[in-house]
Design a protein around this motif. Structure first.
Motif, PDB file in Angstrom:
ATOM      1  N   PHE A  65       0.818  -1.227  -0.172  1.00  0.00           N
ATOM      2  CA  PHE A  65      -0.072   0.281   0.388  1.00  0.00           C
ATOM      3  C   PHE A  65       0.959   1.054  -0.457  1.00  0.00           C
ATOM      4  N   SER A  66       0.046   2.308  -0.948  1.00  0.00           N
ATOM      5  CA  SER A  66       1.476   3.523  -1.100  1.00  0.00           C
ATOM      6  C   SER A  66       0.357   4.748  -1.431  1.00  0.00           C
ATOM      7  N   LEU A  67       0.175   5.764  -0.475  1.00  0.00           N
ATOM      8  CA  LEU A  67      -0.380   6.352  -0.646  1.00  0.00           C
ATOM      9  C   LEU A  67      -0.412   7.662  -2.292  1.00  0.00           C
ATOM     10  N   ASP A  68       1.296   7.766  -1.814  1.00  0.00           N
ATOM     11  CA  ASP A  68       1.701   8.390  -2.508  1.00  0.00           C
ATOM     12  C   ASP A  68       1.762   7.521  -4.673  1.00  0.00           C
ATOM     13  N   ALA A  69       1.590   5.989  -4.457  1.00  0.00           N
ATOM     14  CA  ALA A  69       1.671   5.864  -5.408  1.00  0.00           C
ATOM     15  C   ALA A  69      -0.243   5.864  -5.963  1.00  0.00           C
ATOM     16  N   ILE A  70      -0.927   5.744  -5.169  1.00  0.00           N
ATOM     17  CA  ILE A  70      -2.278   6.013  -5.637  1.00  0.00           C
ATOM     18  C   ILE A  70      -2.950   6.931  -5.712  1.00  0.00           C
ATOM     19  N   ALA A  71      -1.912   8.365  -5.284  1.00  0.00           N
ATOM     20  CA  ALA A  71      -2.228   8.969  -6.132  1.00  0.00           C
ATOM     21  C   ALA A  71      -1.213  10.059  -7.058  1.00  0.00           C
ATOM     22  N   ALA A  72      -0.903   9.267  -7.812  1.00  0.00           N
ATOM     23  CA  ALA A  72      -0.252   9.163  -8.878  1.00  0.00           C
ATOM     24  C   ALA A  72      -0.564   8.920  -9.865  1.00  0.00           C
ATOM     25  N   SER A  73      -1.731   7.530  -9.629  1.00  0.00           N
ATOM     26  CA  SER A  73      -2.030   6.580 -10.563  1.00  0.00           C
ATOM     27  C   SER A  73      -3.203   6.905 -11.576  1.00  0.00           C
ATOM     28  N   GLY A  74      -3.507   8.273 -11.550  1.00  0.00           N
ATOM     29  CA  GLY A  74      -4.852   9.005 -12.263  1.00  0.00           C
ATOM     30  C   GLY A  74      -6.102   8.725 -11.995  1.00  0.00           C
ATOM     31  N   GLN A  75      -6.443   7.990 -11.061  1.00  0.00           N
ATOM     32  CA  GLN A  75      -7.761   7.012 -10.236  1.00  0.00           C
ATOM     33  C   GLN A  75      -8.210   8.029  -9.763  1.00  0.00           C
ATOM     34  N   VAL A  76      -7.505   9.043  -8.697  1.00  0.00           N
ATOM     35  CA  VAL A  76      -8.940   9.982  -8.065  1.00  0.00           C
ATOM     36  C   VAL A  76      -8.092  11.834  -8.185  1.00  0.00           C
ATOM     37  N   PHE A  77      -9.050  12.227  -8.003  1.00  0.00           N
ATOM     38  CA  PHE A  77      -8.699  13.824  -7.616  1.00  0.00           C
ATOM     39  C   PHE A  77      -9.425  14.233  -6.907  1.00  0.00           C
ATOM     40  N   THR A  78      -9.681  14.441  -5.746  1.00  0.00           N
ATOM     41  CA  THR A  78     -10.061  15.510  -4.767  1.00  0.00           C
ATOM     42  C   THR A  78      -9.200  14.469  -3.686  1.00  0.00           C
ATOM     43  N   TRP A  79      -7.750  14.437  -3.702  1.00  0.00           N
ATOM     44  CA  TRP A  79      -6.641  14.436  -2.605  1.00  0.00           C
ATOM     45  C   TRP A  79      -6.159  15.380  -3.031  1.00  0.00           C
ATOM     46  N   ASN A 108      -9.681  13.593 -22.487  1.00  0.00           N
ATOM     47  CA  ASN A 108      -8.637  14.621 -23.822  1.00  0.00           C
ATOM     48  C   ASN A 108      -8.243  15.510 -22.673  1.00  0.00           C
ATOM     49  N   SER A 109      -8.030  15.350 -22.110  1.00  0.00           N
ATOM     50  CA  SER A 109      -6.958  15.878 -20.610  1.00  0.00           C
ATOM     51  C   SER A 109      -5.646  15.989 -20.319  1.00  0.00           C
ATOM     52  N   ASN A 110      -4.198  16.719 -19.130  1.00  0.00           N
ATOM     53  CA  ASN A 110      -4.228  15.858 -18.664  1.00  0.00           C
ATOM     54  C   ASN A 110      -4.168  15.651 -17.137  1.00  0.00           C
ATOM     55  N   ILE A 111      -3.227  15.120 -16.428  1.00  0.00           N
ATOM     56  CA  ILE A 111      -3.223  15.489 -15.032  1.00  0.00           C
ATOM     57  C   ILE A 111      -3.722  16.832 -14.094  1.00  0.00           C
ATOM     58  N   VAL A 112      -2.382  17.306 -14.747  1.00  0.00           N
ATOM     59  CA  VAL A 112      -2.473  18.692 -13.799  1.00  0.00           C
ATOM     60  C   VAL A 112      -3.649  19.549 -14.638  1.00  0.00           C
ATOM     61  N   ARG A 113      -4.082  19.509 -15.828  1.00  0.00           N
ATOM     62  CA  ARG A 113      -4.964  20.707 -15.985  1.00  0.00           C
ATOM     63  C   ARG A 113      -6.451  19.481 -15.160  1.00  0.00           C
ATOM     64  N   ILE A 114      -6.546  18.245 -15.247  1.00  0.00           N
ATOM     65  CA  ILE A 114      -8.074  18.048 -14.681  1.00  0.00           C
ATOM     66  C   ILE A 114      -7.801  18.251 -13.263  1.00  0.00           C
ATOM     67  N   GLN A 115      -6.875  18.140 -12.694  1.00  0.00           N
ATOM     68  CA  GLN A 115      -6.690  18.786 -10.973  1.00  0.00           C
ATOM     69  C   GLN A 115      -7.017  20.026 -10.867  1.00  0.00           C
ATOM     70  N   ARG A 116      -6.403  20.673 -11.634  1.00  0.00           N
ATOM     71  CA  ARG A 116      -6.418  22.196 -11.401  1.00  0.00           C
ATOM     72  C   ARG A 116      -8.134  22.668 -11.366  1.00  0.00           C
ATOM     73  N   THR A 117      -8.881  21.521 -12.207  1.00  0.00           N
ATOM     74  CA  THR A 117     -10.347  22.108 -12.449  1.00  0.00           C
ATOM     75  C   THR A 117     -11.110  21.431 -10.898  1.00  0.00           C
ATOM     76  N   MET A 118     -10.582  20.190 -10.767  1.00  0.00           N
ATOM     77  CA  MET A 118     -10.896  19.833  -9.791  1.00  0.00           C
ATOM     78  C   MET A 118     -11.012  20.585  -8.197  1.00  0.00           C
ATOM     79  N   ASP A 119     -10.159  20.969  -7.735  1.00  0.00           N
ATOM     80  CA  ASP A 119      -9.166  21.932  -7.033  1.00  0.00           C
ATOM     81  C   ASP A 119     -10.716  22.770  -7.322  1.00  0.00           C
ATOM     82  N   ALA A 120     -10.467  23.861  -7.880  1.00  0.00           N
ATOM     83  CA  ALA A 120     -12.240  24.730  -8.397  1.00  0.00           C
ATOM     84  C   ALA A 120     -13.140  24.698  -8.012  1.00  0.00           C
ATOM     85  N   LEU A 121     -13.233  22.830  -7.789  1.00  0.00           N
ATOM     86  CA  LEU A 121     -14.926  22.525  -7.727  1.00  0.00           C
ATOM     87  C   LEU A 121     -14.606  22.686  -6.534  1.00  0.00           C
TER      88      LEU A 121
END
Length: 262
Positions: free
Chosen positions: A9-23, A119-132
């Motif tokens: 189990f690794s929090l960092d590996a999960i965070a980098a896996s592309g499955q979650v954007f609410t962290w 059709n986006s990338n992780i940085v852009r997805i996270q930026r949008t999700m952070d705003a939400l």
């Protein structure tokens, strides 16, 4: 603070896996949102063996029910040693993906995240999700609130959703009076859930399979993006009928790592 001994189990590996954007990074760990719940999680040790610490978002100690919820969310109640042994993945794949687990996310969180992700990338997805998340008080806005936010032209423009905006608007409108049948009945097949989700404009097989895997508990669901299609084509990957979604996360991490090396 509650502590849980972990293996594989690794929090960092999960965070980098592309499955979650609410962290979000916070206090030496992660501020995690799931539905209307939030907590602070951190980890000592490594993916092979470690200790996870869980606190309430306000820093207090979680009670037994809260801790059980977060253990399930983090998939700490799933025997990954058994599953990974049955998957028998190549050593290189298992090593690159060490510590990844498929989270038991809130279906709505997953739906919003992956409609935004198209059709986006992780940085852009996270930026949008952070705003939400900011607009929702740290959690993904519920359907009615999201519909109102998207009706605010200044706010919606700032999200930079482009062609995804009407898809998110349609999902928010639909979800005010609907949720997937899987929430009420666990005997609903993956195929039935995929069909139900794809009734929403802009949700195709890729997004629907992400929602099914990450938000509805179908561990056999395999989201097929460019990396996964390439793995199928170049490495003849075949998906396990029970745990294909878990396998997909490891193969996805492996393929991205190979891509970075080129």
């Amino acid at each position: 603070m509650a502590t849980i001994e972990t293996t594989l189990f690794s929090l960092d590996a999960i965070a980098a896996s592309g499955q979650v954007f609410t962290w979000r990074r916070a206090r030496g760990g992660w501020l995690v949102a799931c539905g209307r719940r939030r907590c602070l999680v951190s980890q000592k040790g490594d993916a092979e063996r470690g200790t996870v610490c869980v606190r309430r978002a306000d820093g207090g100690d979680p009670d037994g029910d809260e801790l059980a919820f977060w253990c399930h969310y983090l998939a700490l109640d799933v025997d990954y040693g058994k599953i990974l042994g049955e998957l028998a993945m190549p050593a290189e794949v298992a090593e690159v993906g060490a510590g990844i687990r498929v989270l038991a996310q809130d279906w709505w969180d997953a739906a919003v995240s992956f409609v935004v992700s198209q059709n986006s990338n992780i940085v852009r997805i996270q930026r949008t999700m952070d705003a939400l998340l900011d607009a929702g008080g740290g959690c993904v806005p519920e359907p009615g609130q999201l519909a109102a936010l998207l009706g605010d032209e200044a706010f919606a423009t700032g999200l930079r959703l482009g062609y995804r905006r009407p898809y998110l608007e349609a999902l928010a409108a639909r979800a005010q009076a609907w949720h997937p049948a899987r929430i009420d009945r666990w005997d609903v097949s993956l195929e039935e859930s995929m069909t139900e989700l794809e009734e929403s404009p802009g949700i195709g097989p890729k997004v629907a399979s992400c929602i099914c895997l990450f938000g509805l508990g179908y561990l056999e669901a395999v989201p097929r993006d460019t990396w996964i299609k390439r793995a199928e084509r170049e490495h003849h990957v075949a998906w396990d009928a029970r745990w294909g979604g878990i396998q997909q996360q490891f193969v996805f991490a492996w393929m991205r790592e190979k891509g970075r090396g080129k």
